[in-house]
Design a protein around this motif. Sequence first.
Motif, PDB file in Angstrom:
ATOM      1  N   ARG A   1      -6.795  -3.230   6.960  1.00  9.52           N
ATOM      2  CA  ARG A   1      -7.777  -3.157   8.051  1.00  9.52           C
ATOM      3  C   ARG A   1      -7.116  -3.395   9.414  1.00  9.52           C
ATOM      4  O   ARG A   1      -7.623  -2.960  10.443  1.00  9.52           O
ATOM      5  N   HIS A   2      -5.962  -4.065   9.395  1.00  9.18           N
ATOM      6  CA  HIS A   2      -5.257  -4.384  10.646  1.00  9.18           C
ATOM      7  C   HIS A   2      -3.948  -3.609  10.792  1.00  9.18           C
ATOM      8  O   HIS A   2      -3.092  -3.987  11.593  1.00  9.18           O
ATOM      9  N   GLY A   3      -3.800  -2.553  10.010  1.00  5.49           N
ATOM     10  CA  GLY A   3      -2.649  -1.687  10.188  1.00  5.49           C
ATOM     11  C   GLY A   3      -1.355  -2.194   9.575  1.00  5.49           C
ATOM     12  O   GLY A   3      -0.271  -1.766   9.986  1.00  5.49           O
TER      13      GLY A   3
ATOM     14  N   LEU B   1      -3.358   3.639   9.425  1.00  2.00           N
ATOM     15  CA  LEU B   1      -2.361   3.896   8.389  1.00  2.00           C
ATOM     16  C   LEU B   1      -2.477   5.326   7.879  1.00  2.00           C
ATOM     17  O   LEU B   1      -3.585   5.841   7.722  1.00  2.00           O
ATOM     18  N   ALA B   2      -1.325   5.934   7.608  1.00  2.00           N
ATOM     19  CA  ALA B   2      -1.284   7.222   6.923  1.00  2.00           C
ATOM     20  C   ALA B   2      -0.983   6.961   5.451  1.00  2.00           C
ATOM     21  O   ALA B   2      -0.616   5.845   5.073  1.00  2.00           O
ATOM     22  N   GLN B   3      -1.095   7.992   4.626  1.00  2.00           N
ATOM     23  CA  GLN B   3      -0.883   7.783   3.191  1.00  2.00           C
ATOM     24  C   GLN B   3       0.525   7.265   2.895  1.00  2.00           C
ATOM     25  O   GLN B   3       0.716   6.464   1.989  1.00  2.00           O
ATOM     26  N   LYS B   4       1.495   7.711   3.687  1.00  2.00           N
ATOM     27  CA  LYS B   4       2.868   7.249   3.470  1.00  2.00           C
ATOM     28  C   LYS B   4       3.041   5.764   3.785  1.00  2.00           C
ATOM     29  O   LYS B   4       4.043   5.152   3.411  1.00  2.00           O
ATOM     30  N   ASP B   5       2.055   5.181   4.472  1.00  5.14           N
ATOM     31  CA  ASP B   5       2.134   3.769   4.833  1.00  5.14           C
ATOM     32  C   ASP B   5       1.604   2.839   3.747  1.00  5.14           C
ATOM     33  O   ASP B   5       1.677   1.613   3.878  1.00  5.14           O
ATOM     34  N   VAL B   6       1.052   3.425   2.685  1.00  4.26           N
ATOM     35  CA  VAL B   6       0.570   2.619   1.547  1.00  4.26           C
ATOM     36  C   VAL B   6       1.232   3.165   0.297  1.00  4.26           C
ATOM     37  O   VAL B   6       0.777   4.136  -0.312  1.00  4.26           O
ATOM     38  N   LEU B   7       2.331   2.557  -0.074  1.00  2.34           N
ATOM     39  CA  LEU B   7       3.151   3.032  -1.194  1.00  2.34           C
ATOM     40  C   LEU B   7       2.649   2.452  -2.512  1.00  2.34           C
ATOM     41  O   LEU B   7       2.471   1.241  -2.639  1.00  2.34           O
TER      42      LEU B   7
ATOM     43  N   GLN C   1      -5.330   2.135  -3.024  1.00  2.00           N
ATOM     44  CA  GLN C   1      -4.713   2.879  -1.924  1.00  2.00           C
ATOM     45  C   GLN C   1      -5.767   3.616  -1.107  1.00  2.00           C
ATOM     46  O   GLN C   1      -5.760   3.563   0.133  1.00  2.00           O
ATOM     47  N   ASP C   2      -6.675   4.309  -1.789  1.00  5.05           N
ATOM     48  CA  ASP C   2      -7.739   5.029  -1.091  1.00  5.05           C
ATOM     49  C   ASP C   2      -8.604   4.075  -0.268  1.00  5.05           C
ATOM     50  O   ASP C   2      -8.963   4.381   0.880  1.00  5.05           O
ATOM     51  N   GLU C   3      -8.930   2.918  -0.852  1.00  9.85           N
ATOM     52  CA  GLU C   3      -9.759   1.941  -0.139  1.00  9.85           C
ATOM     53  C   GLU C   3      -9.043   1.428   1.100  1.00  9.85           C
ATOM     54  O   GLU C   3      -9.652   1.266   2.165  1.00  9.85           O
ATOM     55  N   CYS C   4      -7.747   1.181   0.963  1.00 10.72           N
ATOM     56  CA  CYS C   4      -6.968   0.687   2.107  1.00 10.72           C
ATOM     57  C   CYS C   4      -6.933   1.715   3.236  1.00 10.72           C
ATOM     58  O   CYS C   4      -7.066   1.361   4.411  1.00 10.72           O
ATOM     59  N   LEU C   5      -6.751   2.968   2.898  1.00 12.64           N
ATOM     60  CA  LEU C   5      -6.700   4.018   3.913  1.00 12.64           C
ATOM     61  C   LEU C   5      -8.053   4.185   4.600  1.00 12.64           C
ATOM     62  O   LEU C   5      -8.119   4.457   5.804  1.00 12.64           O
TER      63      LEU C   5
END
Length: 321
Positions: A68-70, A98-104, A87-91
């Motif tokens: 939520r805070h990047g 955040l982009a998808q590449k930012d949540v591995l 991952q979907d929830e975080c995005l």
Amino acid sequence: MTFLEFVLLLLVLYYVIYVVLWIVLDCNVALWYKSRFGVSLSTMRGQVVWITGASSGIGRALAVSLARHGVRLVLSARRQEQLEQVQDECLQVARGLLAQKDVLILPMDMLQLDKHQSALYSVLNHFERLDVLVNNAGRSQRANWTDIEIQVDRELFELDVFAVVHLSRLVVRYFLEQNGGRGHIAATSSIAGFSPVPFSATYCAAKHALNAYLMALKTELRKLDVTIFAPGPIATDFLLEAFTGAQGGKVGQSTANQKRLTAERCGELFAVALANKMDLTWCGLFPVNLMAYCARNATLTKILGQYMTEKTLNKIREGKL
């Protein structure tokens, strides 16, 4: 009123207020204060945080709070499908930060120690850095002390202690080589790690051991930030997979309709502890918070022990009181 009487009155008022806070808050006073007046979570934006056990419960809630805070994330657990959902929830909650590449997504089994190093390489190859490791993976336990098989003791310690220590050592070595010893190691412990409860002897011992390992680490490496986050009863599905006393056994119990702090609130408080680099914090609904304070004081521990029976303590930890 003399000056001395005035000072004594202020002292009494101070402790009265403190005890009231122990009762009404859902975390320790220092953590509550930081949540209101401390460092904002926004200061962690752009940092890379690796969370093990991120597919559900506290790990999932922490990931969402940070996203939520990047905060860029590495999500690890054994279950890939659940990790993809997190991952979907975080995005979604990141709202463009955040982009998808930012949540591995990095599936891993903590018990496979020989794969820890390659997992760390994967994180570094993807992000080229790691700022915080959050050791959240683990299992709880419900069993009579006398019924616990020694193999269960070994298996629980392998997961809740030795796997955590092994991965943390690899990450600490990276911090030493790349950052001069600066970095952040965190772990989900438990109030049971300093206030033992009945019917979880191995779990209590494991969390005590984990706390000692991490406090020793902080003593040796003063530049390193170490956070021990110790929740009380939390509304998650952790009892489904909890150890029993027999090898291979699982409790398989739901925590629905029990008096427990929500996982979301727990994740928010954990995130605050990370942002403020706090060393030892805890959370839980009354009377858990009050019990945690008492457990930190030897005299209060003795008093508590005289009035809290085994049945009472068990009702508190099971959310029935």
